[in-house]
Design a protein around this motif. Structure first.
Motif, PDB file in Angstrom:
ATOM      1  N   LEU A 122      40.114  30.133  34.004  1.00  0.00           N
ATOM      2  CA  LEU A 122      40.637  31.492  33.850  1.00  0.00           C
ATOM      3  C   LEU A 122      39.552  32.438  33.340  1.00  0.00           C
ATOM      4  N   GLY A 123      38.751  31.979  32.392  1.00  0.00           N
ATOM      5  CA  GLY A 123      37.640  32.801  31.896  1.00  0.00           C
ATOM      6  C   GLY A 123      36.649  33.105  33.008  1.00  0.00           C
ATOM      7  N   LEU A 124      36.382  32.120  33.821  1.00  0.00           N
ATOM      8  CA  LEU A 124      35.494  32.322  34.964  1.00  0.00           C
ATOM      9  C   LEU A 124      36.087  33.339  35.930  1.00  0.00           C
ATOM     10  N   ALA A 125      37.386  33.247  36.179  1.00  0.00           N
ATOM     11  CA  ALA A 125      38.040  34.140  37.127  1.00  0.00           C
ATOM     12  C   ALA A 125      38.204  35.558  36.583  1.00  0.00           C
ATOM     13  N   ILE A 126      38.299  35.713  35.278  1.00  0.00           N
ATOM     14  CA  ILE A 126      38.522  37.034  34.693  1.00  0.00           C
ATOM     15  C   ILE A 126      37.213  37.730  34.348  1.00  0.00           C
ATOM     16  N   ILE A 127      36.268  37.021  33.763  1.00  0.00           N
ATOM     17  CA  ILE A 127      35.068  37.644  33.209  1.00  0.00           C
ATOM     18  C   ILE A 127      33.837  37.425  34.083  1.00  0.00           C
ATOM     19  N   VAL A 128      33.559  36.217  34.506  1.00  0.00           N
ATOM     20  CA  VAL A 128      32.280  35.895  35.137  1.00  0.00           C
ATOM     21  C   VAL A 128      32.265  36.226  36.630  1.00  0.00           C
ATOM     22  N   ALA A 129      33.162  35.663  37.390  1.00  0.00           N
ATOM     23  CA  ALA A 129      33.122  35.795  38.849  1.00  0.00           C
ATOM     24  C   ALA A 129      33.194  37.239  39.337  1.00  0.00           C
ATOM     25  N   PRO A 130      34.098  38.075  38.803  1.00  0.00           N
ATOM     26  CA  PRO A 130      34.162  39.446  39.345  1.00  0.00           C
ATOM     27  C   PRO A 130      32.859  40.227  39.206  1.00  0.00           C
ATOM     28  N   VAL A 131      32.259  40.195  38.030  1.00  0.00           N
ATOM     29  CA  VAL A 131      31.048  40.989  37.828  1.00  0.00           C
ATOM     30  C   VAL A 131      29.879  40.420  38.629  1.00  0.00           C
ATOM     31  N   VAL A 132      29.785  39.118  38.742  1.00  0.00           N
ATOM     32  CA  VAL A 132      28.684  38.512  39.501  1.00  0.00           C
ATOM     33  C   VAL A 132      28.855  38.790  40.999  1.00  0.00           C
ATOM     34  N   VAL A 143      30.496  41.260  42.500  1.00  0.00           N
ATOM     35  CA  VAL A 143      30.281  42.678  42.787  1.00  0.00           C
ATOM     36  C   VAL A 143      28.813  43.045  42.601  1.00  0.00           C
ATOM     37  N   ALA A 144      28.153  42.456  41.607  1.00  0.00           N
ATOM     38  CA  ALA A 144      26.726  42.745  41.395  1.00  0.00           C
ATOM     39  C   ALA A 144      25.901  42.290  42.588  1.00  0.00           C
ATOM     40  N   VAL A 145      26.139  41.084  43.064  1.00  0.00           N
ATOM     41  CA  VAL A 145      25.386  40.582  44.219  1.00  0.00           C
ATOM     42  C   VAL A 145      25.710  41.410  45.466  1.00  0.00           C
ATOM     43  N   GLY A 146      26.991  41.708  45.669  1.00  0.00           N
ATOM     44  CA  GLY A 146      27.372  42.528  46.819  1.00  0.00           C
ATOM     45  C   GLY A 146      26.786  43.926  46.767  1.00  0.00           C
ATOM     46  N   LEU A 187      35.976  47.575  42.228  1.00  0.00           N
ATOM     47  CA  LEU A 187      35.987  46.232  42.819  1.00  0.00           C
ATOM     48  C   LEU A 187      35.983  45.144  41.735  1.00  0.00           C
ATOM     49  N   THR A 188      35.233  45.367  40.674  1.00  0.00           N
ATOM     50  CA  THR A 188      35.226  44.381  39.588  1.00  0.00           C
ATOM     51  C   THR A 188      36.606  44.289  38.952  1.00  0.00           C
ATOM     52  N   GLY A 189      37.251  45.434  38.742  1.00  0.00           N
ATOM     53  CA  GLY A 189      38.603  45.429  38.188  1.00  0.00           C
ATOM     54  C   GLY A 189      39.598  44.755  39.112  1.00  0.00           C
ATOM     55  N   LEU A 190      39.490  45.046  40.401  1.00  0.00           N
ATOM     56  CA  LEU A 190      40.391  44.438  41.376  1.00  0.00           C
ATOM     57  C   LEU A 190      40.230  42.921  41.400  1.00  0.00           C
ATOM     58  N   LEU A 191      38.995  42.461  41.409  1.00  0.00           N
ATOM     59  CA  LEU A 191      38.758  41.010  41.402  1.00  0.00           C
ATOM     60  C   LEU A 191      39.230  40.375  40.099  1.00  0.00           C
ATOM     61  N   ALA A 192      39.012  41.060  38.971  1.00  0.00           N
ATOM     62  CA  ALA A 192      39.444  40.508  37.684  1.00  0.00           C
ATOM     63  C   ALA A 192      40.961  40.395  37.612  1.00  0.00           C
ATOM     64  N   ALA A 193      41.669  41.260  38.293  1.00  0.00           N
ATOM     65  CA  ALA A 193      43.128  41.195  38.299  1.00  0.00           C
ATOM     66  C   ALA A 193      43.654  40.203  39.323  1.00  0.00           C
ATOM     67  N   ALA A 231      36.095  47.988  33.155  1.00  0.00           N
ATOM     68  CA  ALA A 231      35.159  48.281  32.065  1.00  0.00           C
ATOM     69  C   ALA A 231      33.918  47.395  32.160  1.00  0.00           C
ATOM     70  N   THR A 232      34.111  46.147  32.550  1.00  0.00           N
ATOM     71  CA  THR A 232      32.979  45.242  32.735  1.00  0.00           C
ATOM     72  C   THR A 232      32.077  45.729  33.871  1.00  0.00           C
ATOM     73  N   GLY A 233      32.670  46.150  34.964  1.00  0.00           N
ATOM     74  CA  GLY A 233      31.902  46.702  36.074  1.00  0.00           C
ATOM     75  C   GLY A 233      31.167  47.974  35.673  1.00  0.00           C
TER      76      GLY A 233
END
Length: 163
Positions: free
Chosen positions: A72-82, A84-87, A102-108, A138-140
C-alpha cells in the motif's frame, strides 16, 4: 545524463518524504483517513499481541500484514511519483497540472486497483480516495518544484544570434 542520475532520484526521494508528511496531515484533517492509518495499525497490533498472548506464533500474520502495508505504501507514495517523473521526463511534460494531477490520480487509483475494489465506494471510502488524491497531488507538486519544471531537458531551439 547527470539529471537522470542525480536530480530526478533526489526529487523523487524528497517528494516521497513529503508524501509521508502529507499523508500524516491528511490523517489529522480527515477522520476516515485517520481511521485507515491509525485505526488499522492499532487493530493490527491488537491482533498480533492477542495471538502472542494466546500462544499462537504471530510471525506469519505479522509478515502478511507488513507485506500488505508495504504494498500500500508503494502504491500510495512511491509508484505514482516515480511513474509520473519518468513519464514527464520521457515526454517532456512540464505542466504542474499534468504532473500533480497524474500523481494524484495514480495515488488514488493504484490502491483501489491493488485491493480490487469492484463496487461503488461508500462515503467514507470516497473521503479516503479524495485524501489519497490530495496526498498524491501534493507529492507531484513537490517533485515539480524540484525537477519537473525542466522536464525533458531544454526543448527550445538555440538562438542563432548567440552562436
Amino acid at each position: 545524463m547527470l539529471r537522470w542520475l542525480l536530480l530526478i532520484p533526489f526529487a523523487c526521494l524528497v517528494a516521497m518524504g513529503a508524501g509521508l508528511f502529507f499523508l500524516t496531515a491528511a490523517s489529522v484533517a480527515s477522520p476516515a483517513v485517520a481511521l485507515l492509518i491509525g485505526g488499522g495499525i492499532e487493530r493490527l497490533l491488537d491482533i498480533l499481541f492477542g495471538l502472542a498472548e494466546s500462544g499462537v506464533d504471530p510471525t506469519p500474520a505479522a509478515q502478511a500484514a507488513f507485506a500488505l502495508i508495504a504494498r500500500l505504501g508503494l502504491a500510495i507514495i512511491v509508484a505514482p511519483v516515480v511513474l509520473v517523473a519518468v513519464g514527464s521526463e520521457l515526454f517532456g511534460l512540464r505542466s504542474l497540472l499534468v504532473q500533480s494531477g497524474l500523481t494524484g490520480l495514480l495515488a488514488a487509483l493504484l490502491p483501489l486497483a491493488m485491493l480490487r475494489l469492484s463496487r461503488t465506494p461508500s462515503p467514507a471510502e470516497l473521503q479516503i480516495i479524495s485524501g489519497l488524491f490530495l496526498v498524491g497531488a501534493a507529492t507531484g507538486f513537490i517533485y515539480w518544484l524540484i525537477a519537473g519544471r525542466e522536464a525533458g531537458g531544454d526543448r527550445r531551439p538555440a538562438d542563432p544570434v548567440s552562436r
